[in-house]
Design an enzyme around this catalytic site. Structure first.
Site, PDB file in Angstrom:
ATOM      1  CD  GLU A  67      -0.792   0.025  -7.320  1.00 37.55           C
ATOM      2  OE1 GLU A  67      -0.909   0.796  -8.286  1.00 37.55           O
ATOM      3  OE2 GLU A  67      -0.864   0.410  -6.134  1.00 37.55           O
ATOM      4  CB  CYS A 120       6.031  -3.019  -0.249  1.00 31.85           C
ATOM      5  SG  CYS A 120       4.455  -2.863   0.624  1.00 31.85           S
ATOM      6  CB  CYS A 169      -7.917  -4.452   1.566  1.00 34.08           C
ATOM      7  SG  CYS A 169      -7.308  -4.759   3.250  1.00 34.08           S
ATOM      8  CB  CYS A 217      -7.385   0.883   7.670  1.00 33.90           C
ATOM      9  SG  CYS A 217      -7.115  -0.708   8.509  1.00 33.90           S
ATOM     10  CB  CYS A 251      -5.341   2.249   4.296  1.00 37.39           C
ATOM     11  SG  CYS A 251      -4.494   1.151   3.137  1.00 37.39           S
ATOM     12  CB  CYS A 290       3.191   3.595   4.139  1.00 41.93           C
ATOM     13  SG  CYS A 290       2.285   2.635   5.366  1.00 41.93           S
TER      14      CYS A 290
END
Length: 414
Positions: A115, A128, A135, A139, A142, A387
């Site tokens: 994305e 962004c 990933c 985290c 997230c 975010c």
């Protein structure tokens, strides 16, 4: 299943990054473009000239069709079309938030999804950009961190996001270059061109999408070199920010070899809490991270490091946390600002956002110490574009599966 949110009716074509036996030129350096032209049969002198022309049309004009390159002789254009393409990611879904934020679900040639998000403001437009499918890290606050790492994105797939955004925003310069090129003596050469450059809508880039950029260093570097090239996309390094969760060994190289602004996902000031919410802290602790920030090449008053700090209720948002953050910044002599981010919820998240009053009190304590601590206004929450909310909708693992993914990632990091 349709992704919730307003669907943007404007989409781009579905040109794959690799077109059969044709080579996609997006993401290649000038020298590399010249090299593939030589391999295809051009002599070195001609290849150097054509590489320069193609570079301009790809990155400065946004052209994807060799027939539109009017300063290249007509007879040459079919030869290029038969051997090369200028690709774009496929748009699987495009959404527009009620606040104007835009999110695209993109697919690479192999079908893998990622994305990107565009955030418009009165004085800027920020893209962004993602660096990985999934990933490396886990985290806890997230949404992307709940995904397995599928693979790194290539330089062409990274810079392709910027080019696609400019396509969608309609901000490529208008007109033609006919009559201005080195082939103007060719009998088939087109004449009577004109050229105008429109005002830029996309003004800033943040490497804060899916993935950890410093775990895909070479491809991110290659892409950003193209973005910053004055004869290419021509975006100043001062308008580009690379965000890392704290991959300490790569931070100095990022400063020396890429030289863009640095943002660090700090999010906590104690080992216990940061170990929980940013597990990379178990490998590179706070002290080691802040020392790397102090040594970051080029950091100073005019180029401050940004500490990203997501506000989690009763986890990292106390007055004592704010005071410790100030103490750490002062102890390491950091030229820094703190970007306070209200937590953006996502399905299955185990945290809550701090209250507006608590976030404001936290910000005030830092400001009173002489350190800038603005509170970021959440954007794109209604389309999961804020975010920490980015995630391909392709898979929906269970909580047990999420725990297994996190354990595997942590074991891989050591």
């Amino acid at each position: 299943m349709q992704i919730p949110g307003h669907i943007d009716p404007v989409t781009t074509g579905t040109v794959p990054l690799r077109g059969g036996n044709r080579i996609d030129l997006v993401g290649l350096s000038r020298d590399a473009i010249g090299g593939v032209l030589v391999e295809a049969g051009l002599d070195a002198k001609a290849a150097k000239l054509r590489a320069k022309q193609i570079w301009h049309w790809m990155y400065h004009r946004g052209v994807t069709d060799f027939e539109a390159m009017t300063d290249i002789a007509k007879a040459m254009r079919p030869w290029l079309t038969d051997r090369f393409i200028i690709g774009r990611p496929t748009v699987r879904e495009a959404q527009v938030s009620s606040d104007g934020t835009r999110k695209w679900l993109l697919a690479a040639a192999d079908g893998q999804e990622y994305e990107m998000v565009f955030i418009p403001d009165a004085d800027r437009g920020t893209l962004c950009v993602s660096s990985q499918v999934g990933c490396t890290l886990n985290c806890r606050f997230c949404h992307t961190g709940t995904m397995r790492l599928v693979r790194n994105l290539g330089a062409g797939e990274i810079v392709g996001q910027v080019m696609l955004a400019r396509d969608e925003l309609g901000e490529w310069p208008k007109g033609t270059m006919a009559g201005f090129g080195p082939d103007s003596d060719d009998e088939d050469y087109e004449e009577g061109g004109h050229y105008t450059a429109d005002g830029r809508i996309l003004t800033n880039i943040v490497m804060m999408g899916m993935g950890e950029p410093l775990y895909n260093f070479d491809e991110v570097k290659g892409a950003l070199k193209i973005v910053m090239d004055g004869d290419g996309l021509a975006l100043s390094r001062r308008r580009i920010t690379l965000s890392t969760s704290g991959v300490v060994p790569m931070m100095a190289r990022a400063g020396e070899e890429i030289g863009v602004n640095l943002a660090v996902s700090l999010h906590a000031v104690s080992k216990e809490i940061r170990d929980e919410i940013v597990p990379l802290n178990r490998k590179y602790g706070i002290d080691e991270l802040l020392k790397a920030c102090a040594d970051y090449p080029g950091a100073g008053n005019s180029r401050r490091i940004t500490f990203e700090y997501v506000m989690l209720k009763d986890k990292n948002d106390s007055d004592d946390d704010a005071r410790e953050l100030v103490r750490l910044i002062r102890e390491y002599g950091l030229h820094a600002k703190v970007n306070l981010i209200p937590f953006n919820p996502w399905p299955g998240a185990i945290y809550e956002c701090s209250s507006p009053e608590r976030v404001k009190a936290f910000s005030n304590l830092i400001f009173k110490a002489g350190i800038s601590a603005p509170i970021r206004t959440p954007r794109g929450r209604d389309i999961m574009a804020a975010c920490g909310q980015l995630k391909s909708a392709a898979t929906k693992p269970t909580r047990a599966e999420l725990d297994r993914i996190a354990e595997e990632k942590q074991a891989a990091l050591g």
